[in-house]
Design a protein around this motif. Structure first.
Motif, PDB file in Angstrom:
ATOM      1  N   THR A  89       0.827  -1.210   0.000  1.00 29.63           N
ATOM      2  CA  THR A  89       0.000   0.000   0.000  1.00 29.63           C
ATOM      3  C   THR A  89       0.861   1.261   0.000  1.00 29.63           C
ATOM      4  O   THR A  89       0.365   2.351  -0.299  1.00 29.63           O
ATOM      5  CB  THR A  89      -0.936   0.045   1.226  1.00 29.63           C
TER       6      THR A  89
ATOM      7  N   THR B 243      -2.623   9.067   2.003  1.00 29.13           N
ATOM      8  CA  THR B 243      -3.220   8.771   0.699  1.00 29.13           C
ATOM      9  C   THR B 243      -4.067   9.927   0.160  1.00 29.13           C
ATOM     10  O   THR B 243      -4.441   9.926  -1.016  1.00 29.13           O
ATOM     11  CB  THR B 243      -4.111   7.512   0.782  1.00 29.13           C
TER      12      THR B 243
ATOM     13  N   ARG C 133     -15.458  -3.502  -6.608  1.00 27.47           N
ATOM     14  CA  ARG C 133     -15.730  -2.084  -6.830  1.00 27.47           C
ATOM     15  C   ARG C 133     -17.235  -1.822  -6.760  1.00 27.47           C
ATOM     16  O   ARG C 133     -18.033  -2.546  -7.346  1.00 27.47           O
ATOM     17  CB  ARG C 133     -15.189  -1.658  -8.199  1.00 27.47           C
TER      18      ARG C 133
ATOM     19  N   GLY D 149      -7.251   2.383  -5.822  1.00 23.59           N
ATOM     20  CA  GLY D 149      -6.871   1.746  -4.568  1.00 23.59           C
ATOM     21  C   GLY D 149      -5.639   0.892  -4.713  1.00 23.59           C
ATOM     22  O   GLY D 149      -5.118   0.685  -5.820  1.00 23.59           O
TER      23      GLY D 149
ATOM     24  N   THR E 252      -3.745  -2.675  -2.656  1.00 23.35           N
ATOM     25  CA  THR E 252      -3.687  -3.674  -1.595  1.00 23.35           C
ATOM     26  C   THR E 252      -2.256  -3.831  -1.090  1.00 23.35           C
ATOM     27  O   THR E 252      -1.293  -3.431  -1.746  1.00 23.35           O
ATOM     28  CB  THR E 252      -4.168  -5.047  -2.104  1.00 23.35           C
TER      29      THR E 252
ATOM     30  N   PHE F 264      -6.503   0.308   0.799  1.00 23.66           N
ATOM     31  CA  PHE F 264      -7.111   1.635   0.805  1.00 23.66           C
ATOM     32  C   PHE F 264      -7.748   1.870  -0.555  1.00 23.66           C
ATOM     33  O   PHE F 264      -7.257   1.402  -1.580  1.00 23.66           O
ATOM     34  CB  PHE F 264      -6.100   2.729   1.157  1.00 23.66           C
ATOM     35  N   CYS F 265      -8.858   2.577  -0.558  1.00 23.92           N
ATOM     36  CA  CYS F 265      -9.548   2.858  -1.811  1.00 23.92           C
ATOM     37  C   CYS F 265     -10.263   4.196  -1.685  1.00 23.92           C
ATOM     38  O   CYS F 265     -10.533   4.685  -0.581  1.00 23.92           O
ATOM     39  CB  CYS F 265     -10.537   1.754  -2.172  1.00 23.92           C
ATOM     40  N   TYR F 266     -10.559   4.801  -2.827  1.00 22.20           N
ATOM     41  CA  TYR F 266     -11.276   6.070  -2.846  1.00 22.20           C
ATOM     42  C   TYR F 266     -12.075   6.171  -4.137  1.00 22.20           C
ATOM     43  O   TYR F 266     -11.837   5.452  -5.104  1.00 22.20           O
ATOM     44  CB  TYR F 266     -10.308   7.254  -2.711  1.00 22.20           C
TER      45      TYR F 266
ATOM     46  N   ILE G 272     -12.186   8.399   1.294  1.00 26.45           N
ATOM     47  CA  ILE G 272     -11.140   7.377   1.306  1.00 26.45           C
ATOM     48  C   ILE G 272     -11.492   6.381   2.398  1.00 26.45           C
ATOM     49  O   ILE G 272     -11.913   6.762   3.495  1.00 26.45           O
ATOM     50  CB  ILE G 272      -9.750   7.970   1.609  1.00 26.45           C
TER      51      ILE G 272
ATOM     52  N   ALA H  53     -10.077  -6.047   1.037  1.00 26.61           N
ATOM     53  CA  ALA H  53     -10.699  -5.289  -0.047  1.00 26.61           C
ATOM     54  C   ALA H  53     -12.224  -5.383  -0.085  1.00 26.61           C
ATOM     55  O   ALA H  53     -12.889  -4.364  -0.327  1.00 26.61           O
ATOM     56  CB  ALA H  53     -10.114  -5.715  -1.390  1.00 26.61           C
TER      57      ALA H  53
END
Length: 579
Positions: free
Chosen positions: A292, A429, A490, A498, A500, A517-519, A528, A547
């Motif tokens: 990440t 991030t 998603r 994002g 992993t 992390f994802c946004y 986020i 995820a």
């Protein structure tokens, strides 16, 4: 002459007798007929009442109460001053329902008994305070006590923390905002009549009352509930040592949700109970971020100009040497890969080659060439305590004196040789989502003081990356999702960027700390999400462990915030296929 003196003496004696009889009659009337004590006939007296205030409240961003103080009182008595125990027992029975026989027994056997305990009814408390000091209740003393209550129960327990028996914050936000939440004593000038009753209103000396504050937090209760449910699901499916989820607004750093498992019981730990359960994992538990952290090194290399988005690197078909160090890619052997594909395939070799461009090949251990790199990571929030909370960890960064090109720098490029907290990670991030600005995560919006003053907590941040660099990295992270295993998670209708990470723990390589992390949406992110899972008992990669819950939580957040879908055709396809 003698006769005249005798008449005067008789007259004076008679007058004294009349006055004495009148005084005795008055005392008999007051003490027997009206059942008063002599001091009760004083018209009024002015005195200073010192009262302890109550602790301030903690509120969510909608104003919902998360923590508040409830007042209660105990009634004590100094037995020698209680001349009519039966009358006192009857009065307390009428007000509180306490057993009058038990009260009389206590007054007879103890000098300072507690007659009534934990009275919480405000009206009863007011009545008890009014009769205190009045005859026949002159020996009674009303002693306040305060209970800290948490209306939302376990949901916010780690974040809020608890107060000790003295009402002092000892963990979480209770300790962090102690200087604003602590109760303020105040003096009130009051007039009382001879029987102790108040005359007129209280005259408060406002100069002695600075006021406690109500703290308005950034937490959104709907999203907090969603995060709590997500962590329940992770715990049930993967049985990790711990897990946590954070949701943040990338533009102002507002933490909209922060959940963890295991979660402690709400309130103060019982005697002998382990206080360690009240740790806020997001700031107290440092973990290995792994892959990440790869986008951060890519962003810095682009910023420094040592690479461009169009560059490619040969990844040794899965094996490469850096000095005497052998490095391999666990996901397969690759040849030439672009910068984007290095992130998509999470190539450690590709990342190491990018990082090595930042220093000269023959650089010595601890060289000053490493300092700008370390400064960049510190600017990301790593290696420092972002909030200054009790128990907060600064994480761990290799000091420059031990930095070497083939080891420390290479390891840092793929998220090793560093430990971070979840708050540091989610803050770092934000620069990819908001156009290049680092934003300090924050938990409080404002403090509303009792004197009417509103203290706003400012957004804290600064430019970190050029906008074009941030945009390039964000585009790459969108492709990481599109071309990777996380695409299936998603949220429909929204684009998502994002990364992993599934690092193995250095002390035991059979243990992992997967995170994701994802946004989204990618072009103008509104949220986020970070999920970290430590030592799961099942599963192997973050794409299947962290995820799914992170992506679902992102979708929930975007829909709650009423963010328009940037891929509405997917929603139409789903509706069409469902009939």
């Amino acid at each position: 002459m003698i006769r005249r003196a005798r008449h005067l003496a008789v007259f004076l004696l008679a007058l004294a007798t009349i006055l004495l009889v009148s005084l005795e009659g008055r005392l008999f009337y007051l003490q027997v007929v009206k059942a008063c004590e002599p001091g009760d006939t004083i018209p009024y007296r002015t005195q200073a009442d010192r009262r302890e205030g109550m602790r301030g409240e903690l509120l969510d961003r909608r104003g919902g109460c998360l923590a508040r103080t409830v007042e209660a009182v105990d009634v004590f008595a100094w037995s020698p001053d209680v001349s009519r125990p039966k009358a006192v027992a009857d009065i307390l029975f009428e007000l509180t329902g306490a057993d009058p026989f038990e009260i009389r027994d206590k007054l007879a056997s103890e000098r300072w008994p507690r007659l009534v305990e934990d009275v919480r009814d405000p009206q009863v408390i007011r009545s008890l305070r009014e009769i205190g000091g009045r005859w026949p209740c002159k020996g009674l003393r009303v002693q306040p006590r305060y209970h800290r209550v948490y209306p939302q129960g376990e949901r916010y327990a780690p974040l809020l923390g608890f107060v000790d028996a003295e009402g002092v914050g000892r963990s979480g936000l209770e300790a962090h905002f102690e200087d604003r939440l602590q109760p303020i004593s105040r003096e009130e000038q009051v007039r009382r009549d001879g029987r102790g009753r108040l005359l007129g209103g209280r005259q408060i000396d406002s100069s002695r009352e600075t006021g406690r504050a109500a703290i308005h937090l950034t937490v959104e209760p709907v999203l907090q509930e969603a995060a709590e449910l997500a962590m329940d699901s992770v715990m049930a499916e993967f049985r990790p040592r711990w897990c946590q989820a954070l949701v943040m607004d990338p533009w102002n750093g507002d933490l909209l949700a922060m959940a963890q498992r295991p979660a402690p019981r709400v309130g103060r730990p019982e005697s002998g109970q382990d206080w360690d359960g009240h740790r806020i994992l997001a700031v107290e538990e440092a973990y290995l971020p792994g892959s990440t952290l790869k986008p951060h090194m890519v962003g810095y290399a682009l910023q420094r100009g040592v690479i461009s988005a169009a560059d490619s690197f040969h990844c040794g078909n899965g094996v490469s040497y850096f000095g005497k160090r052998r490095l391999s890619d666990i996901h397969g052997g690759y040849g030439d890969l672009s910068i984007e594909q290095i992130l998509v395939h999470s190539s450690n070799i590709g990342m190491a080659k990018i990082a090595c461009r930042l220093v000269t090949p023959g650089v010595t251990k601890g060289s000053a060439e490493f300092q700008p790199i370390l400064d960049y990571y510190r600017a990301l929030g790593f290696g420092q305590r972002l909030w200054g909370m009790t128990g907060e960890s600064a994480g761990l960064m290799t000091p420059r004196s031990r930095f070497r090109r083939e080891y420390s720098l290479v390891s840092l490029s793929f998220g090793h040789a560093i430990n971070v907290t979840a708050v540091q990670m989610i803050g770092s991030t934000a620069a990819f989502a908001n156009g290049g600005y680092w934003v300090r995560p924050r938990l409080a919006l404002s403090a509303h003081h009792a004197d009417g003053h509103v203290e706003e907590f400012p957004v804290d941040g600064y430019p970190l990356l050029e906008e074009s660099v941030a945009r390039d990295v964000s585009s790459m992270l969108a492709q990481v999702v599109e071309q990777g295993e996380t695409e299936r998670h998603r949220p429909r209708g929204y684009s998502m960027g994002g990364k992993t990470g599934t690092p193995e723990k250095e002390e035991n390589r059979s243990l992992i700390s997967p995170s994701f992390f994802c946004y989204g949406p990618v072009q103008h992110p509104r949220a986020i999400v970070l999920v970290v899972v430590d030592e799961p008992k099942s599963g192997r990669y973050a794409s299947g462990i962290a995820a799914p819950s992170a992506a679902r939580l992102l979708g929930t957040t975007l829909r709650f915030l009423q963010v328009p879908p940037d891929r509405p055709e997917e929603l139409w396809e789903e509706r069409w296929s469902s009939g």
